[in-house]
Design a protein around this motif. Structure first.
Motif, short mmCIF file in Angstrom:
data_model
loop_
_atom_site.label_atom_id
_atom_site.label_comp_id
_atom_site.label_asym_id
_atom_site.label_seq_id
_atom_site.Cartn_x
_atom_site.Cartn_y
_atom_site.Cartn_z
N GLN A 191 0.91 -1.22 0.16
CA GLN A 191 0.17 -0.07 -0.11
C GLN A 191 0.69 1.25 -0.06
O GLN A 191 0.31 2.40 0.19
CB GLN A 191 -0.90 0.11 1.15
CG GLN A 191 -2.03 -1.14 1.14
CD GLN A 191 -2.80 -1.33 2.27
OE1 GLN A 191 -2.92 -0.10 3.19
NE2 GLN A 191 -3.59 -2.21 2.86
N ALA A 192 2.10 1.17 0.11
CA ALA A 192 3.13 2.27 -0.01
C ALA A 192 3.58 2.55 -1.37
O ALA A 192 3.71 1.63 -2.40
CB ALA A 192 4.30 1.89 0.92
N ALA A 244 8.66 -6.53 -2.02
CA ALA A 244 7.73 -6.68 -0.97
C ALA A 244 6.12 -6.15 -1.41
O ALA A 244 5.28 -5.99 -0.57
CB ALA A 244 8.16 -5.70 0.47
N GLY A 245 6.26 -5.76 -2.72
CA GLY A 245 4.92 -5.21 -3.17
C GLY A 245 4.90 -3.85 -3.27
O GLY A 245 3.68 -3.45 -3.78
N ALA A 246 5.70 -3.14 -2.75
CA ALA A 246 5.44 -1.58 -2.84
C ALA A 246 5.76 -1.08 -4.49
O ALA A 246 6.38 -1.57 -5.17
CB ALA A 246 6.58 -0.79 -1.89
N THR A 247 4.97 -0.04 -4.67
CA THR A 247 5.08 0.47 -5.91
C THR A 247 6.40 1.66 -5.86
O THR A 247 6.44 2.39 -4.89
CB THR A 247 3.88 1.38 -6.08
OG1 THR A 247 2.66 0.37 -6.48
CG2 THR A 247 3.88 2.21 -7.59
N VAL A 248 7.28 1.28 -6.75
CA VAL A 248 8.75 1.88 -6.59
C VAL A 248 9.13 2.44 -7.80
O VAL A 248 8.82 1.99 -8.71
CB VAL A 248 9.73 0.76 -6.11
CG1 VAL A 248 11.07 1.48 -6.11
CG2 VAL A 248 9.37 0.28 -4.60
N THR A 265 5.32 7.64 0.21
CA THR A 265 3.77 7.93 0.32
C THR A 265 3.10 6.74 1.11
O THR A 265 3.12 5.81 0.48
CB THR A 265 3.28 8.39 -1.04
OG1 THR A 265 3.95 9.14 -1.54
CG2 THR A 265 1.63 8.78 -0.86
N ALA A 266 2.62 7.34 2.44
CA ALA A 266 1.86 6.37 3.17
C ALA A 266 0.64 6.85 3.67
O ALA A 266 0.86 8.13 4.19
CB ALA A 266 2.85 6.08 4.34
#
Length: 184
Positions: A47-48, A150-154, A61-62
């Protein structure tokens, strides 16, 4: 994964660049914790959204809010709290890498007041500041490598702008030394 980093709350006031612990557990929960261990944010990494700048800032962005996280504090940054030091030493066998507590301007400020050493102190101070910067940059790069898994949008970056700035500073100092020595 856990790192002692710095949250830059202000681009102008270095005292507002404060130490934080950024951590991600085995369940891929990403959290940032203040000096007292209170979560600034905590959420699944998926979700980050994280953007890495060319100078090595990690913009997280959290929960709809942006946090600028850097690898090294400013000369006015507070020292890590006893809780942060204990948290970082807990997994390291009771010792913590002293560079993890680095503040970019501290070494340079100390060296610049070294009396009659003048330019030599300035060069040594600059080298210490660059060392602290690159130690912090290594920590940021580790997050750039870990967060996508970990699935973060980077959005990644080569983070080489700092290298180019450093080379420019070194060149300017060398030129300044040559000019100063030629005037004697």
């Amino acid at each position: 994964m856990k790192s002692l980093l710095y949250w830059r709350k202000s681009m102008i006031n270095g005292a507002k660049t404060v130490p934080v612990i950024l951590a991600m557990d085995a369940a891929a929960t990403l959290g940032m914790y203040d000096a007292a261990g209170v979560p600034v944010f905590s959420l699944p990494a998926s979700q980050a959204s994280v953007r890495f700048t060319s100078m090595g800032t990690m913009v997280v962005t959290a929960h709809g809010r942006q946090y600028d996280v850097v690898g090294v504090g400013a000369s006015l940054s507070p020292s890590p709290s006893p809780w942060q030091v204990a948290e970082m030493t807990a997994d390291a066998g009771g010792r913590m890498d002293p560079t993890a507590i680095g503040r970019a301007g501290s070494a340079g400020a100390a060296m610049s007041g070294a009396g009659g050493l003048g330019a030599v102190a300035g060069v040594a101070g600059g080298a210490a500041m660059m060392f602290a910067y690159y130690q912090g940059l290594d920590a940021i790069k580790a997050w750039q490598a870990a967060l996508p898994g970990a699935g973060a949008t980077v959005r990644t970056s080569s983070m080489k702008a700092g290298l180019y700035v450093s080379l420019g500073v070194v060149a300017a100092v060398v030129i300044g030394l040559v000019v100063a020595l030629s005037l004697k």
